[in-house]
Write a protein that holds these residues in place. Structure first.
Motif, PDB file in Angstrom:
ATOM      1  N   SER A   3      -6.329 -18.152  12.640  1.00 25.62           N
ATOM      2  CA  SER A   3      -5.808 -16.708  12.876  1.00 25.62           C
ATOM      3  C   SER A   3      -6.980 -15.914  12.229  1.00 25.62           C
ATOM      4  O   SER A   3      -7.647 -16.697  11.095  1.00 25.62           O
ATOM      5  N   THR A   4      -7.286 -14.780  12.531  1.00 23.01           N
ATOM      6  CA  THR A   4      -8.401 -13.860  12.215  1.00 23.01           C
ATOM      7  C   THR A   4      -7.887 -13.161  11.089  1.00 23.01           C
ATOM      8  O   THR A   4      -8.637 -12.340  10.473  1.00 23.01           O
ATOM      9  N   GLU A   5      -6.492 -13.095  10.715  1.00 19.94           N
ATOM     10  CA  GLU A   5      -5.952 -12.258   9.710  1.00 19.94           C
ATOM     11  C   GLU A   5      -6.429 -12.714   8.291  1.00 19.94           C
ATOM     12  O   GLU A   5      -6.317 -13.908   7.968  1.00 19.94           O
ATOM     13  N   GLN A   6      -6.725 -11.724   7.256  1.00 17.12           N
ATOM     14  CA  GLN A   6      -7.084 -12.072   6.146  1.00 17.12           C
ATOM     15  C   GLN A   6      -5.830 -11.791   5.161  1.00 17.12           C
ATOM     16  O   GLN A   6      -5.339 -10.992   5.669  1.00 17.12           O
ATOM     17  N   PRO A   7      -5.541 -12.775   4.067  1.00 13.96           N
ATOM     18  CA  PRO A   7      -4.396 -12.427   3.296  1.00 13.96           C
ATOM     19  C   PRO A   7      -4.611 -11.010   2.288  1.00 13.96           C
ATOM     20  O   PRO A   7      -5.653 -10.639   2.072  1.00 13.96           O
ATOM     21  N   ALA A   8      -3.415 -10.262   2.375  1.00  8.67           N
ATOM     22  CA  ALA A   8      -3.466  -9.086   1.534  1.00  8.67           C
ATOM     23  C   ALA A   8      -4.064  -9.496   0.098  1.00  8.67           C
ATOM     24  O   ALA A   8      -3.458 -10.236  -0.229  1.00  8.67           O
ATOM     25  N   SER A   9      -4.779  -8.474  -0.476  1.00  5.01           N
ATOM     26  CA  SER A   9      -5.167  -8.769  -1.883  1.00  5.01           C
ATOM     27  C   SER A   9      -3.973  -8.281  -2.699  1.00  5.01           C
ATOM     28  O   SER A   9      -3.196  -7.720  -2.277  1.00  5.01           O
ATOM     29  N   ALA A  10      -3.942  -8.736  -3.908  1.00  9.41           N
ATOM     30  CA  ALA A  10      -2.685  -8.405  -5.031  1.00  9.41           C
ATOM     31  C   ALA A  10      -2.576  -6.706  -5.137  1.00  9.41           C
ATOM     32  O   ALA A  10      -1.648  -6.189  -5.222  1.00  9.41           O
ATOM     33  N   GLY A  11      -3.988  -6.060  -4.971  1.00  9.43           N
ATOM     34  CA  GLY A  11      -3.865  -4.781  -5.190  1.00  9.43           C
ATOM     35  C   GLY A  11      -3.434  -3.877  -3.946  1.00  9.43           C
ATOM     36  O   GLY A  11      -2.615  -3.120  -4.204  1.00  9.43           O
ATOM     37  N   SER A  12      -3.756  -4.603  -2.941  1.00  6.84           N
ATOM     38  CA  SER A  12      -2.998  -3.884  -1.620  1.00  6.84           C
ATOM     39  C   SER A  12      -1.530  -4.272  -1.639  1.00  6.84           C
ATOM     40  O   SER A  12      -0.660  -3.411  -1.301  1.00  6.84           O
ATOM     41  N   ARG A  13      -0.934  -5.529  -1.989  1.00  7.90           N
ATOM     42  CA  ARG A  13       0.433  -5.830  -2.233  1.00  7.90           C
ATOM     43  C   ARG A  13       1.037  -4.576  -3.250  1.00  7.90           C
ATOM     44  O   ARG A  13       2.256  -4.313  -2.763  1.00  7.90           O
ATOM     45  N   VAL A  14       0.424  -4.656  -4.146  1.00  4.34           N
ATOM     46  CA  VAL A  14       1.046  -3.486  -5.298  1.00  4.34           C
ATOM     47  C   VAL A  14       1.218  -2.346  -4.542  1.00  4.34           C
ATOM     48  O   VAL A  14       2.244  -1.380  -4.643  1.00  4.34           O
ATOM     49  N   PHE A  15       0.165  -1.444  -3.730  1.00  2.00           N
ATOM     50  CA  PHE A  15       0.388  -0.154  -3.425  1.00  2.00           C
ATOM     51  C   PHE A  15       1.561  -0.212  -2.020  1.00  2.00           C
ATOM     52  O   PHE A  15       2.285   0.699  -2.062  1.00  2.00           O
ATOM     53  N   VAL A  16       1.640  -1.579  -1.396  1.00  2.06           N
ATOM     54  CA  VAL A  16       2.491  -1.593  -0.259  1.00  2.06           C
ATOM     55  C   VAL A  16       4.014  -1.675  -0.858  1.00  2.06           C
ATOM     56  O   VAL A  16       4.903  -0.822  -0.592  1.00  2.06           O
ATOM     57  N   LEU A  17       4.099  -2.400  -2.166  1.00  5.34           N
ATOM     58  CA  LEU A  17       5.280  -2.462  -2.705  1.00  5.34           C
ATOM     59  C   LEU A  17       5.759  -1.092  -3.395  1.00  5.34           C
ATOM     60  O   LEU A  17       6.721  -0.717  -3.174  1.00  5.34           O
ATOM     61  N   ALA A  18       4.758  -0.260  -3.948  1.00  3.72           N
ATOM     62  CA  ALA A  18       4.934   0.919  -4.600  1.00  3.72           C
ATOM     63  C   ALA A  18       5.539   2.168  -3.328  1.00  3.72           C
ATOM     64  O   ALA A  18       6.513   2.724  -3.618  1.00  3.72           O
ATOM     65  N   GLY A  19       4.998   1.745  -2.146  1.00  7.86           N
ATOM     66  CA  GLY A  19       5.410   2.874  -1.173  1.00  7.86           C
ATOM     67  C   GLY A  19       6.862   2.230  -0.962  1.00  7.86           C
ATOM     68  O   GLY A  19       7.472   3.350  -0.565  1.00  7.86           O
ATOM     69  N   PHE A  56       1.640   3.219   0.914  1.00 13.01           N
ATOM     70  CA  PHE A  56       1.445   2.466   2.173  1.00 13.01           C
ATOM     71  C   PHE A  56       0.187   2.428   2.769  1.00 13.01           C
ATOM     72  O   PHE A  56      -0.376   1.424   3.068  1.00 13.01           O
ATOM     73  N   ALA A  57      -0.522   3.575   3.063  1.00  7.50           N
ATOM     74  CA  ALA A  57      -1.632   3.837   3.760  1.00  7.50           C
ATOM     75  C   ALA A  57      -2.651   3.051   2.784  1.00  7.50           C
ATOM     76  O   ALA A  57      -3.595   2.393   3.220  1.00  7.50           O
ATOM     77  N   VAL A  58      -2.715   3.428   1.665  1.00  3.72           N
ATOM     78  CA  VAL A  58      -3.855   2.758   0.730  1.00  3.72           C
ATOM     79  C   VAL A  58      -3.628   1.147   0.816  1.00  3.72           C
ATOM     80  O   VAL A  58      -4.741   0.339   0.876  1.00  3.72           O
ATOM     81  N   GLY A  59      -2.412   0.808   0.688  1.00  2.00           N
ATOM     82  CA  GLY A  59      -2.236  -0.871   0.677  1.00  2.00           C
ATOM     83  C   GLY A  59      -2.430  -1.328   2.068  1.00  2.00           C
ATOM     84  O   GLY A  59      -3.055  -2.606   2.048  1.00  2.00           O
ATOM     85  N   LEU A  60      -2.307  -0.783   3.042  1.00  2.00           N
ATOM     86  CA  LEU A  60      -2.387  -1.234   4.219  1.00  2.00           C
ATOM     87  C   LEU A  60      -3.916  -1.305   4.845  1.00  2.00           C
ATOM     88  O   LEU A  60      -4.280  -2.295   5.492  1.00  2.00           O
ATOM     89  N   ILE A  61      -4.698  -0.034   4.421  1.00  2.00           N
ATOM     90  CA  ILE A  61      -5.988  -0.209   4.873  1.00  2.00           C
ATOM     91  C   ILE A  61      -6.946  -1.005   4.053  1.00  2.00           C
ATOM     92  O   ILE A  61      -8.217  -1.121   4.287  1.00  2.00           O
ATOM     93  N   GLY A  62      -6.741  -1.261   2.755  1.00  2.00           N
ATOM     94  CA  GLY A  62      -7.493  -2.107   2.060  1.00  2.00           C
ATOM     95  C   GLY A  62      -8.524  -1.257   1.340  1.00  2.00           C
ATOM     96  O   GLY A  62      -9.753  -1.787   1.496  1.00  2.00           O
ATOM     97  N   ALA A  63      -8.340  -0.193   0.789  1.00  2.00           N
ATOM     98  CA  ALA A  63      -9.123   0.992   0.608  1.00  2.00           C
ATOM     99  C   ALA A  63     -10.165   0.500  -0.624  1.00  2.00           C
ATOM    100  O   ALA A  63     -10.113  -0.383  -1.196  1.00  2.00           O
ATOM    101  N   GLU A  64     -11.163   1.222  -0.358  1.00  2.00           N
ATOM    102  CA  GLU A  64     -12.471   1.372  -1.481  1.00  2.00           C
ATOM    103  C   GLU A  64     -11.747   1.386  -2.923  1.00  2.00           C
ATOM    104  O   GLU A  64     -10.659   1.875  -2.993  1.00  2.00           O
ATOM    105  N   ARG A  65     -12.473   0.935  -3.888  1.00  2.00           N
ATOM    106  CA  ARG A  65     -12.089   0.890  -5.205  1.00  2.00           C
ATOM    107  C   ARG A  65     -11.879   2.272  -5.522  1.00  2.00           C
ATOM    108  O   ARG A  65     -10.782   2.656  -6.389  1.00  2.00           O
ATOM    109  N   ALA A  66     -12.524   3.391  -5.388  1.00  2.00           N
ATOM    110  CA  ALA A  66     -12.300   4.833  -5.653  1.00  2.00           C
ATOM    111  C   ALA A  66     -10.937   5.374  -5.233  1.00  2.00           C
ATOM    112  O   ALA A  66     -10.196   6.044  -5.853  1.00  2.00           O
ATOM    113  N   LEU A  67     -10.687   5.119  -4.089  1.00  7.40           N
ATOM    114  CA  LEU A  67      -9.457   5.388  -3.395  1.00  7.40           C
ATOM    115  C   LEU A  67      -8.115   4.634  -3.846  1.00  7.40           C
ATOM    116  O   LEU A  67      -7.147   5.228  -4.202  1.00  7.40           O
ATOM    117  N   ARG A  68      -8.253   3.213  -4.385  1.00 10.08           N
ATOM    118  CA  ARG A  68      -7.343   2.607  -5.212  1.00 10.08           C
ATOM    119  C   ARG A  68      -7.018   3.227  -6.460  1.00 10.08           C
ATOM    120  O   ARG A  68      -5.974   3.218  -6.948  1.00 10.08           O
TER     121      ARG A  68
END
Length: 124
Positions: A3-19, A56-68
């Motif tokens: 698979s070419t999918e990469q696992p979501a980072s913990a930071g991304s998961r936190v924002f998806v969870l928050a959403g 959701f958007a920030v978690g799903l796009i794997g945003a840069e540090r400033a946006l996180r």
């Protein structure tokens, strides 16, 4: 083939969870406002629902540090602001003096930081 999918980072998961939690709480509080009333419940519900897609958007796009970081400021502001409003209606008191104004100020700052992140250099 792998698979070419990469696992979501913990930071991304936190924002998806928050959403997801903001969306669920916003819907539940909208129903509570319609059935039980409360001067501040509807406002808190609206704020939760309008901010859920951001997380959701920030978690799903794997945003840069400033946006996180900006999104984290937004999340803290949302918890303080909505927490104050809900505590007033459900508990009859505030969590601490100035919690809503501090939360509101963080919300404004978070949105401004999100806007400023558009001008931050992107990593290649």
């Amino acid at each position: 083939m792998g698979s070419t999918e990469q696992p979501a980072s913990a930071g991304s998961r936190v924002f998806v969870l928050a959403g997801g939690l903001c969306g669920a709480a916003g819907v539940a509080l909208s129903a509570a406002a319609a059935h039980l009333g409360g001067a501040f419940v509807g406002t808190a519900a609206s704020f939760l629902l309008m901010h859920a897609p951001v997380f959701f958007a920030v978690g799903l796009i794997g945003a840069e540090r400033a946006l996180r970081v900006a999104s984290l400021v937004l999340l803290v502001g949302l918890v303080l602001f909505c927490g104050d409003l809900l505590a007033r209606d459900f508990l009859g008191s505030r969590p601490f003096p100035m919690s809503a104004p501090i939360g509101g100020t963080l919300l404004i700052g978070g949105w401004l930081a999100i806007a400023a992140s558009a001008f931050m250099p992107r990593r290649a």
